[in-house]
Structure formats: structure tokens, C-alpha cells
Write a protein that holds these residues in place. Sequence first.
Motif, PDB file in Angstrom:
ATOM      1  N   LEU A 210       0.732  -1.016   0.040  1.00 15.60           N
ATOM      2  CA  LEU A 210       0.014   0.199   0.035  1.00 15.60           C
ATOM      3  C   LEU A 210       0.813   1.195  -0.165  1.00 15.60           C
ATOM      4  CD1 LEU A 210      -3.159  -0.866   2.221  1.00 15.60           C
ATOM      5  CD2 LEU A 210      -3.026  -1.187  -0.254  1.00 15.60           C
ATOM      6  N   GLN A 211       2.075   1.300   0.282  1.00 13.84           N
ATOM      7  CA  GLN A 211       3.028   2.409   0.351  1.00 13.84           C
ATOM      8  C   GLN A 211       3.010   2.849  -1.140  1.00 13.84           C
ATOM      9  OE1 GLN A 211       6.737   1.442   1.954  1.00 13.84           O
ATOM     10  NE2 GLN A 211       7.614   3.429   1.330  1.00 13.84           N
ATOM     11  N   THR A 212       2.935   1.916  -2.254  1.00 11.62           N
ATOM     12  CA  THR A 212       3.462   2.394  -3.606  1.00 11.62           C
ATOM     13  C   THR A 212       2.193   3.084  -4.087  1.00 11.62           C
ATOM     14  OG1 THR A 212       4.556   0.174  -4.195  1.00 11.62           O
ATOM     15  CG2 THR A 212       3.616   1.323  -5.990  1.00 11.62           C
ATOM     16  N   MET A 213       2.326   4.224  -4.681  1.00 14.80           N
ATOM     17  CA  MET A 213       1.410   5.037  -5.264  1.00 14.80           C
ATOM     18  C   MET A 213       1.665   5.687  -6.396  1.00 14.80           C
ATOM     19  SD  MET A 213       2.288   8.489  -2.850  1.00 14.80           S
ATOM     20  CE  MET A 213       2.137   7.584  -1.374  1.00 14.80           C
ATOM     21  N   ARG A 214       0.647   6.208  -7.250  1.00 13.53           N
ATOM     22  CA  ARG A 214       0.877   7.096  -8.580  1.00 13.53           C
ATOM     23  C   ARG A 214       1.627   8.589  -8.072  1.00 13.53           C
ATOM     24  NH1 ARG A 214       0.814   6.097 -13.974  1.00 13.53           N
ATOM     25  NH2 ARG A 214       0.479   8.300 -14.081  1.00 13.53           N
ATOM     26  N   PRO A 447       6.051  12.999   2.514  1.00 12.13           N
ATOM     27  CA  PRO A 447       5.317  13.100   1.376  1.00 12.13           C
ATOM     28  C   PRO A 447       6.242  13.833   0.384  1.00 12.13           C
ATOM     29  CG  PRO A 447       4.383  14.532   3.169  1.00 12.13           C
ATOM     30  CD  PRO A 447       5.675  13.441   3.564  1.00 12.13           C
ATOM     31  N   ILE A 448       7.359  13.644   0.300  1.00  7.71           N
ATOM     32  CA  ILE A 448       8.210  14.505  -0.870  1.00  7.71           C
ATOM     33  C   ILE A 448       9.068  13.336  -1.657  1.00  7.71           C
ATOM     34  CG2 ILE A 448       9.970  16.248  -1.461  1.00  7.71           C
ATOM     35  CD1 ILE A 448       9.382  17.782   0.936  1.00  7.71           C
ATOM     36  N   GLN A 449       8.615  13.098  -2.808  1.00  2.43           N
ATOM     37  CA  GLN A 449       9.162  11.580  -3.305  1.00  2.43           C
ATOM     38  C   GLN A 449      10.526  12.123  -3.824  1.00  2.43           C
ATOM     39  OE1 GLN A 449       7.879   8.594  -2.675  1.00  2.43           O
ATOM     40  NE2 GLN A 449       6.216   9.726  -1.522  1.00  2.43           N
ATOM     41  N   LEU A 456       5.599  19.550  -4.353  1.00  3.11           N
ATOM     42  CA  LEU A 456       5.001  20.381  -3.396  1.00  3.11           C
ATOM     43  C   LEU A 456       3.470  20.511  -3.329  1.00  3.11           C
ATOM     44  CD1 LEU A 456       7.670  23.211  -3.331  1.00  3.11           C
ATOM     45  CD2 LEU A 456       7.434  21.310  -1.850  1.00  3.11           C
ATOM     46  N   ALA A 457       2.956  20.185  -4.255  1.00  6.17           N
ATOM     47  CA  ALA A 457       1.439  19.832  -4.497  1.00  6.17           C
ATOM     48  C   ALA A 457       0.916  18.688  -3.516  1.00  6.17           C
ATOM     49  CB  ALA A 457       0.724  20.221  -5.759  1.00  6.17           C
ATOM     50  N   GLN A 458       1.595  17.969  -3.160  1.00 10.18           N
ATOM     51  CA  GLN A 458       1.417  16.586  -2.413  1.00 10.18           C
ATOM     52  C   GLN A 458       0.858  17.215  -0.996  1.00 10.18           C
ATOM     53  OE1 GLN A 458       3.999  13.831  -2.438  1.00 10.18           O
ATOM     54  NE2 GLN A 458       2.564  12.103  -1.265  1.00 10.18           N
ATOM     55  N   PRO A 459      -0.176  16.578  -0.587  1.00 19.27           N
ATOM     56  CA  PRO A 459      -0.657  16.874   0.890  1.00 19.27           C
ATOM     57  C   PRO A 459       0.322  16.710   1.936  1.00 19.27           C
ATOM     58  CG  PRO A 459      -2.511  15.838  -0.275  1.00 19.27           C
ATOM     59  CD  PRO A 459      -1.266  15.680  -1.282  1.00 19.27           C
ATOM     60  N   GLY A 460       0.597  17.720   2.728  1.00 17.84           N
ATOM     61  CA  GLY A 460       1.640  17.593   3.776  1.00 17.84           C
ATOM     62  C   GLY A 460       3.045  17.981   3.167  1.00 17.84           C
ATOM     63  N   ALA A 461       3.094  18.046   1.882  1.00 16.23           N
ATOM     64  CA  ALA A 461       4.615  18.340   1.397  1.00 16.23           C
ATOM     65  C   ALA A 461       5.545  19.320   1.727  1.00 16.23           C
ATOM     66  CB  ALA A 461       4.618  18.172  -0.239  1.00 16.23           C
ATOM     67  N   LEU A 514      16.959  19.705 -12.965  1.00 19.67           N
ATOM     68  CA  LEU A 514      17.839  19.180 -11.813  1.00 19.67           C
ATOM     69  C   LEU A 514      16.898  18.317 -11.251  1.00 19.67           C
ATOM     70  CD1 LEU A 514      20.713  19.788 -10.650  1.00 19.67           C
ATOM     71  CD2 LEU A 514      19.538  21.527  -9.216  1.00 19.67           C
ATOM     72  N   ARG A 515      17.704  17.149 -10.848  1.00 23.63           N
ATOM     73  CA  ARG A 515      17.106  16.125 -10.192  1.00 23.63           C
ATOM     74  C   ARG A 515      17.884  15.467  -9.263  1.00 23.63           C
ATOM     75  NH1 ARG A 515      13.690  11.532 -10.201  1.00 23.63           N
ATOM     76  NH2 ARG A 515      13.442  10.649  -8.146  1.00 23.63           N
ATOM     77  N   ILE A 516      17.767  16.043  -7.744  1.00 22.69           N
ATOM     78  CA  ILE A 516      18.786  15.601  -6.521  1.00 22.69           C
ATOM     79  C   ILE A 516      18.037  14.309  -6.064  1.00 22.69           C
ATOM     80  CG2 ILE A 516      19.591  16.312  -4.418  1.00 22.69           C
ATOM     81  CD1 ILE A 516      20.382  18.178  -6.722  1.00 22.69           C
ATOM     82  N   HIS A 517      18.633  13.349  -6.757  1.00 31.38           N
ATOM     83  CA  HIS A 517      18.455  12.005  -6.078  1.00 31.38           C
ATOM     84  C   HIS A 517      18.913  11.808  -4.798  1.00 31.38           C
ATOM     85  CE1 HIS A 517      17.165  10.408 -10.038  1.00 31.38           C
ATOM     86  NE2 HIS A 517      17.904  11.212 -10.621  1.00 31.38           N
TER      87      HIS A 517
END
Length: 691
Positions: A210-214, A447-449, A456-461, A514-517
Amino acid sequence: MAPDNEPFTDDEDVGLNTDPERGPFRSDGNSDGNHRSDHHEAPEASTASSADLHMRSTSPSIAENGGIVPIWMRESSKSFHWKWVPLPVRHAARSVAKWSKGPDPPQIQKITPFFPAIQEAPVKLLDRVCPKRRHKAVALMVFLGAWLLTLCLMLGKSARSGALQGYGQPHSIWCGYSLWSEGNGCGLNGNQCRPFEGSHFPFRCSADCLQTMRLEPYAVGDQEIQWRGLVIGGGQPEHFSSLTSNITMDDTSSSSHVSSPVLPVYRADSFICHAAIHAGVISNDKGGCGVLALTGQQPSFPASKRNGVQSISFAASFPKSFAFLDLLSAECGVVDMHWPLLAVTVIFTTTLSLFTSSVAVFFPTLFVFLFFHVALVSDPPNIFSYPALFSVALERFLPAAFVAYPIYRFCAHPQLAGLTAHIEKTILYLSGAWLGALNNYTFDRIPIQRLTPHDLAQPGAKLALSLIVLAVAFIALTQAFVLQREGLFRRYITLYGLIGLTLLIGVAIPNLNLRIHHYILALLLLPGTRTQTRPALFYQGLLLGLFVDGVARWGFASILETGAALYSGGPTDTRLPSNVSVPLDVSRQRVLFGWEEPPEGYDGLSVLVDDVERFRWYEGEGTRRWELGRDQWRVGLPPSGGDGMDRGLEGDGKRYLRFAWMQGSQSADYTRAGVWNLGSGNWTVMKEGPS
């Protein structure tokens, strides 16, 4: 002052002689800093180049700190170029510059262990048992072999468990696996995703699915689903009793087919593991296996909430659906070795930490343990053949080991060398390493993937990001203070200044993001953890674990990514068809559309009807018009009588249409869904933007 026959030290007044007999501005004529030993010689005449005219000290350290020449005199000179800077600012700058140099001599940080006799006891015991280096080498090889053998045996047992009678070994699938591709990925009429019904598929899901999400918006009719799992349907439709008649279970003990209850029914693009949890076939805590049966086209997919999972409704037909056979246990013999293997590897790494004083042994061995545990057990890639999985792990391990060497050389060795607090090292460094290596169970729940503005639009992000920034700022300030005490502040502020400049250049490159993995974030922060303090032990272990998890799970992903790669499965900001938002004609029986010439770079048009591609047009293939009839590609309620008529086609309902330009067989972004209401014959204009 030093005697006349001895040289000055750096701490003495060598630039300005204050002897009253010689005058306040008379310097000794010996330019090498030594007094003359013969006092009877006449003094040398002063010239313009003579040291007697110099007011500055010949000692650079004294001159830099103000020396004998007062600051006000130096800054009142015509050659002083910083008069335009306000005096308070200059004072502050001098203070910061002096502070940044650190104390002289530097205060090297060392951990004084609590109860040293207890913390050093394991190492001393090993020295008594294995007094020579070759003995310790043999012990290390046996130690590694025992861990590897245990790992292989437990993974083998897990792989062989869960056989289903009549269906054989189930297929391991990842938590986001589905039977349908997004957009037009299944081709015209979904033909590339056949069969639609009549097949069975034994599957196996891991725990905690259930941790997996779109992460990107996903269109279901006129809804957009994001930041949750996809479970479409699963409610109880009106045709409940009729769905069980065509679903059978193969029984190898006989040639008969046994009817089985199979409700609820789910749309084919639902996540299978999420749907199985919703249906109660497996549990989220343990995972499990089951058998999926394809049930073909269904007229609608009502929503419901079951087993803590809220499904999504879809009020139209879809050509492919599935349900689960309901006569198998939820666990069906599956042995999940994730947690037992974690316990085993934690025991081995704890033993390593307690009994090892050599950094050259501790760090590489811990790195190997963490890397292969993540790659094969706790967070493996979406590969479910163990030979292929092991091949990918080795492919990523070699470059990761090369990167690990500078981490060892410049971060781990300066911190751990000479450390005798082995219990504290185990509690702080090792626990931090495991916290980072188990990122999918720890920080992935934040909630920041992807550390992108989009998230940042994700709830709680926003709250999570604020807390992360505050925590990182606090850690950076405390580590900066420690580096200053060791005289390393200037070196590291220069390093991080260059890193910041490089990142800004990356941001400025057009058409790339820019993607900071998290493995890159770990590499950026690791240099600042080289000091031997208790907080730094935890920080370095945590960052090492994050680096290992990022590389073992995802590989060395690029720091600069295209929009399509960064937002995979989401909109890519391509051109949208503009004049299809309002049909040319609409009624209860049909809807007619027309469109303009494709823009440059495109040669066709794709239309999704009820989330399935039903029409393609290319330049030169007829007029730019297309008509959709009321009952095309619809299925209604099964007949209640013996006349074989599909009475459901006479009912009301909705059709959802989305349009996209084509380039060959590849579609661009689809519009959002326009809704054709069959009952009233009205058309609801699609909202702006892509879906």
C-alpha cells in the motif's frame, strides 16, 4: 625583544623597533630579521629600499592580524581600496575572516569513550583469539562466508515457497503492476493487451504494497488520480449474481472445472496487489499470493472501501477486467524473508562493528553487507528472477564500489581512525546506516518523493519540506562550527561554494530538470561529516545508507533529466488539439468532431473513448471528421430473458473522450476528458490542460 645575537620569533616585534634609544620608527638594518652581532659598526644609511623605512612587520602572520601597524593607519592609506565599504561592515568582515581561520593550533575533535574498558573488550578478545593478522583475515573470510551462505539459503527458501495447486509457482510482481498500459499503450481497441477474458494468472505480492502510489496524475474518466494506489472498481454492481458463471478454476486432480465466487471485479489498469488487499485475498502486512481471473468487458465499476483501501468508481464500460478466485488462503504458503533476513544482517553488521577497530576492514565490509541486502532483499529493483536480479546487483555494485573509495578516504577514515568507542560506533554509525539503507521503510513515507517543485502540491509536502530544511540547516551549522575548530572551515566553505555554483549552472541549462536523487544528496553532504564527534558518526552512517539504497535500487540516475524522464507517466507539456473541446454536432444518438491540421512535428490524431484508444487518423487518410455512435464499444447489463438482447444499450450513461496529436505511433499529451451525457444529449466541455 630577543637578544642581539638571536633571530626574532614570529611572535616578536620585528617590523617596528620600540627601543627608545633607537626611535620608534627605526628598524634593524639586517633585512633577514636578525640583529647585528657587532655593536661597534656604524649603522647603515637609510635608503628608499631599506627595511628601516618599512612600517609593516616582516612576519606575515603579524601583519595579517593587525601587527604593530594600527588598522586605522593602514585603512587611511591612499592605497587602501575598500574605503567605500562602511566601517561596521569592514569590522564584521575582519571578524568573520579571523573566525573562519579557526584556532591556532587547530582543535582536532576526538571522542573519549564512556566506560572504555567495556567498549574495547570485544576488540581485545579478538586480539587474544586471533593474535596475528593472517588469523584475523581467515576469521573475516569465514565471517563473510557464513553471512553469504545464510543469505542464499533464506532467499532460496523464500523463492520456492507459495506453490499453488493447479497453477504451479506464482509469478512475483511488483506492487504497482497492472494488466493495462496508460494512454494508448495498449494500442487501438486495446489489442496489444489481450486476452481480455478466460485466462488465469497466479501472482505473488510482497509485504507493505500500500506504500506504492501514483506520483503523476492518472485519468480515470473525468477524474485525475494522484498520490494514491490505483484500485478501480471492487464494488457490488447490479449484475452481481451473473459474474460467477463464467469463471472456473483448473483442478489438476480431475479434468473438471469448478465454479468459484470471484467478486469483486476490478478494471484491468488497477494495481493487482492493491486490488488483492482490497478484496481480502492477501494482507498488506505479510503480502501473499493468489490467482487472478480475467473477466472481460464490464459495463461499470462501482467503488467501495474494504480492508482499509478506498477504490475508485468508473461509470462506463471497459474491455478488460479481473477478479480473484476466492478458494485459496490469503498467504498460500508464502514465506516472506524480508524481516528475518534483516535480523540476520543486522546481527552480522553489529558483530563486525563491535569486534573491528580497523577502518579499512569495517567500512568496506559494512558497505558490502548494506549494498547486497538492499539490492536483493529490502528494496530490490522490479526484477523477479533471482539470477537476473543478482546480475543487476553486480552491475551496479562495481561503480558504487569505486565511488565508495573516496567516501572512505576523505570521510570515513578521518572520522573513524583511532576511534575506540566501539559500542558508541555501533549505536550511532551503524543505526544511522541502517536507517538510511531502509529508506523505503523510513524516509519514503515523507510526502516528498523526488525533491522537485512538482511534488510540493502533495498533501503535507510543504510542511515536510520546511522541517527537512530546518533540520539540514541546524546540522550544517553545527558541523560548520566543528570544522572551524579543526581549521577546515575555509576549505569546506570553498568546496560547497563550488558545488552550489555547479548546481546553479545545472538549473540554468534549458530543457533539462535538476533532479537531486537521494544518493546525490548523500554524496553532497558526506564531506562535511568527516569530524570525529558523536553527531557526525550518526550523520555519516545515515548518508552512507542513503547512498547505498539509492544506487542499489535505482542505479546512478542522472542529476539532469528531461521532463519526460522526470515525470514519467505524466504530462510532458506538448501541444494539445484545440478545436475538439466543442463537437460539431451532439445529440443523444451521436457526437461529431472535427479538428485542424496537425501542428508541425505531428502527423495524426488519437482519440480515447472511455480510456481506451478507439480511433486514429493520419494525414492523407480521409477527412478530418469523426463520429461516435451512442452504442459503439459499450456493453450493457446481461440479458435477463432468453432473447439474447443486450438491453443495457438502451440505458443512459456517460462517455469520456480525450484527444492527442500523434507522431507516428507515439501520442503526445491527451486533453482532459470531455463528457457526453447520453441521457440528455449534452456535452460537458473538457477542462484546460493535459491529463
